[in-house]
Write a protein that holds these residues in place. Structure first.
Motif, PDB file in Angstrom:
ATOM      1  N   ALA A   8       0.855  -1.179   0.000  1.00  0.00           N
ATOM      2  CA  ALA A   8       0.000   0.000   0.000  1.00  0.00           C
ATOM      3  C   ALA A   8       0.894   1.231   0.000  1.00  0.00           C
ATOM      4  CB  ALA A   8      -0.908   0.002   1.228  1.00  0.00           C
ATOM      5  N   MET A   9       0.711   2.057  -0.986  1.00  0.00           N
ATOM      6  CA  MET A   9       1.464   3.312  -1.107  1.00  0.00           C
ATOM      7  C   MET A   9       2.977   3.065  -1.059  1.00  0.00           C
ATOM      8  SD  MET A   9      -1.053   5.780   1.099  1.00  0.00           S
ATOM      9  CE  MET A   9       0.088   7.133   1.022  1.00  0.00           C
ATOM     10  N   LYS A  10       3.435   2.098  -1.807  1.00  0.00           N
ATOM     11  CA  LYS A  10       4.852   1.731  -1.936  1.00  0.00           C
ATOM     12  C   LYS A  10       5.461   1.149  -0.665  1.00  0.00           C
ATOM     13  CE  LYS A  10       4.971   3.375  -6.127  1.00  0.00           C
ATOM     14  NZ  LYS A  10       4.772   2.501  -7.202  1.00  0.00           N
ATOM     15  N   LEU A  11       4.616   0.798   0.311  1.00  0.00           N
ATOM     16  CA  LEU A  11       5.085   0.123   1.518  1.00  0.00           C
ATOM     17  C   LEU A  11       4.612  -1.320   1.477  1.00  0.00           C
ATOM     18  CD1 LEU A  11       4.317   2.796   4.251  1.00  0.00           C
ATOM     19  CD2 LEU A  11       6.540   2.221   3.287  1.00  0.00           C
ATOM     20  N   PHE A  12       5.532  -2.245   1.733  1.00  0.00           N
ATOM     21  CA  PHE A  12       5.206  -3.667   1.710  1.00  0.00           C
ATOM     22  C   PHE A  12       4.997  -4.138   3.147  1.00  0.00           C
ATOM     23  CE2 PHE A  12       7.164  -2.759  -2.265  1.00  0.00           C
ATOM     24  CZ  PHE A  12       6.479  -3.550  -3.164  1.00  0.00           C
ATOM     25  N   ASN A  13       3.757  -4.486   3.456  1.00  0.00           N
ATOM     26  CA  ASN A  13       3.370  -4.884   4.811  1.00  0.00           C
ATOM     27  C   ASN A  13       3.224  -6.395   4.891  1.00  0.00           C
ATOM     28  OD1 ASN A  13       2.642  -2.075   5.913  1.00  0.00           O
ATOM     29  ND2 ASN A  13       1.540  -2.176   3.986  1.00  0.00           N
TER      30      ASN A  13
END
Length: 164
Positions: free
Chosen positions: A126-131
């Motif tokens: 999400a929004m270039k963040l990998f969770n």
């Protein structure tokens, strides 16, 4: 915003599985909601309070529903009772679902794998963040409900787990 850009946005929303998008800048405010009515609202600045339809009409055909449904076929009531004993792991956020950390890496989990509570089972970007998404339960993966690299919504079912 031009009519072509609005149509591209509508097409993107239909393909992504999102139900609602709001975009607001200094020049315009746009709200797109996907439902049976297929409403599109476009208001330029705050000088015009009346909604204006874009030149390109909204798609008349119903947009595809995100992911497979959990509801079994009507002729399979026994399958429904069997699925009720499974625990559903749901998406804790919206984003893009990935089954591995990279295209070359092995999948975090496959159908039939045993998982433990706290084990990483997928990634949602999400929004270039990998969770990293961890399993909330221990058990055996029975079904993967989402295709790799597809968009997911908050609380969308991702996996079915047999806790026994």
């Amino acid at each position: 915003m031009k009519a072509k850009e609005i149509q591209d946005l509508i097409d993107f929303i239909a393909k992504s599985g999102l139900n609602k998008v709001n975009i607001e800048t200094e020049e315009f405010k746009i709200s797109v909601k996907r439902d049976p009515d297929q409403k599109v609202k476009y208001v330029k600045d705050n000088s015009s309070s009346a909604p204006a339809q874009p030149h390109a009409p909204a798609p008349a055909a119903p947009a595809p529903q995100p992911g497979p449904t959990l509801v079994p076929a009507p002729a399979a009531p026994a399958a429904a009772s069997e699925e009720s004993r499974y625990i559903t792991i749901k998406a804790p956020m919206i984003g893009t679902f990935y089954r591995s950390s990279s295209p070359e890496a092995p999948l975090f989990v496959n159908v039939g794998d045993e998982v433990k509570k706290g084990q990483v089972i997928c990634i949602i970007e999400a929004m270039k963040l990998f969770n990293e998404i961890e399993s909330e339960v221990s058990g055996k993966i029975v079904k993967v409900l989402v295709d790799n690299a597809s968009p997911v919504e908050y609380d969308q079912p991702l996996f079915l787990v047999d806790p026994s």
